[in-house]
Enzyme design. Sequence first.
Site, PDB file in Angstrom:
ATOM      1  N   ASP A 320      39.278  40.669  36.639  1.00  0.00           N
ATOM      2  CA  ASP A 320      39.322  41.079  38.037  1.00  0.00           C
ATOM      3  C   ASP A 320      39.234  42.602  38.164  1.00  0.00           C
ATOM      4  O   ASP A 320      39.666  43.339  37.270  1.00  0.00           O
ATOM      5  CB  ASP A 320      40.636  40.570  38.647  1.00  0.00           C
ATOM      6  N   GLU A 349      34.314  41.607  37.176  1.00  0.00           N
ATOM      7  CA  GLU A 349      34.000  41.723  38.600  1.00  0.00           C
ATOM      8  C   GLU A 349      33.683  43.180  38.929  1.00  0.00           C
ATOM      9  O   GLU A 349      34.556  44.047  38.889  1.00  0.00           O
ATOM     10  CB  GLU A 349      35.189  41.250  39.444  1.00  0.00           C
TER      11      GLU A 349
END
Length: 605
Positions: A320, A349
């Site tokens: 993330d 990400e």
Amino acid sequence: MRCLLVALVLTVSAFAQSPRIEKIDPPNWWATMPAPMLLIKGENLTAAQFTLSDAALHINKVVISANGHYAQLWLSASPAHSQTIQINVRTPNGRTSSRYSFSPRRNPSDSFAGFSSKDVMYLIMIDRFADGDPTNDGPDHAAELAKPRGWHGGDLPGITQHLDYLQQLGITTVWITPVYQNQDSQSYHGYGATDMYAVDDHFGTLADLKDLASALHARHMKLVFDTVPNHIGPNHPWVRDSPDPTWLHGTLEHHTIAQGDFAPLTDPHAPWRDQHNVTEGWFANTLPDLNQEDPAVARYLTQNSIWWIEQAGLDGLRIDTFPYVARPFWQSFHAQLHSLYPQLTTVGEVFNGDPTITSFFAGGVTRAGLDTGLDTPFDFPSYFALRDVFLKDASMTKLADVLRLDNLYPHPERLVPFIGNHDTARFLKDPATTPHTLELAFTILTTMRGMPEIYSGDEIAMRGGEDPDNRRDFPGGFGPTQNDAFTTSSRTPEQQQSFATLQTLLALRRSHPALQTGDEQLLHADQNVLIYVRTLHTPTQPNQRILVAVNKAAQPSDTIVNIDDTALEGAQQANNLYGSSEATLTTNTLTLHLAPQTAAIFDLK
């Protein structure tokens, strides 16, 4: 009597000041693993002396927090064999001890497989997929179900119970959102950790996670774990009581806000002034930012990922908020992981539509003096292009322009394209957008280079706007319902049409290796039509050529392509694999007769 009372008070006072161990991170470790740093949480640890029952193990360094609530024990090594040791603590006010286990390592042959462009990834937001164990729903479950940001009851057993559905669709790899403990009324998503070493009670147990991994591996499927080294949740104990003042960037009262513009990080001429709020700001102004420049924090976070990988036999990590953490951490993080798990893969990400920015974070190349080691970022540039092309009537050349910049990536074949995820509005946000448009997007997604990712629910044409509307419960996963989208007989006609379309496309992808690992050559792009070919040469199939053509216009298209000096040169026959369009070949041309809003796939011989 008074003497007895005084003695009792003194005894209670001494006991109250005796050292206590409440928690050790990581909860266990493994023999032959790199030397761990143990973070002990307790009380009255000031001036404590620590010893280990195994004389062969040594503590290189001890760091105790000023208030005596934490102690870092940096061990010199892990034992050569599995064993349980005693950690002894002594202070002027007393003693205590705790047992600590070093387990045998997991057999590498039953896990850690990694993912590649041969796979198809399926994203599951755990709380919104299926409630497999109602006993972990909590006492206010009915009220929570009514809240768009409440805990709805989806859990790990619910995923395990629906693996038949995923396999029937054609999924090979499952990405689950974080399982961390999130003690917050609206942290159903898992990204606000309050304990990075515990499975949240709403999701089940560590045993449930292991059961899911084992069930996937038994089907030759893979599990990707969502990890969040950038930040913790606002209710994490460290926010008010940190192991060291340097563990967080800023404090609850005084911090900066995370900056989502990554361009300064990629600019060699940008001053630190323009960069520091990317890597040091608090995400959304609420999620405390971890300081990975602190060696203890870096060790803690790296160990945390290793712990989950080894516990469950994970095959990969989804990372993330990747750009929000500075590159030196990623370099050491990936060096450690890849040395322990050579096949394990990571996808990061990088929420940006500019390939010059997204590619900056890909591993395999040195930029800004360091290689991040990341196996691949998500392909956000093609996500934005696909949405513009199909939802905003942008020219197909916009997607062609994104593909043209693949040379910026060391490994463009590793990219993970998608048309939606849990942070974006559904592809079918606009009520006027039909599943037929979704079919065209699915055709490109499943046949372009890279590994396609499908967001749970897109395969049944789920609709929804921005967060939290894009996170509606999967129909059929939460108690008796007439619309159980997990079963063919209970799907609506629209759901079944979309499911069958994607299932067919994934079956074609699976049966034609050129669509998985083949080279990609773009033959034609204009306002409405995109034509490309995937080619693969193998000893058994020396010249696989799969042609993909999409016409998004409301009118038919007759497109003539010169095939001289292209991958189609010499082709004499086009066998239709998908769609009802026609292809005609001559010595040096390909003529495609494409119906309105049509996708077609051909096998060329």
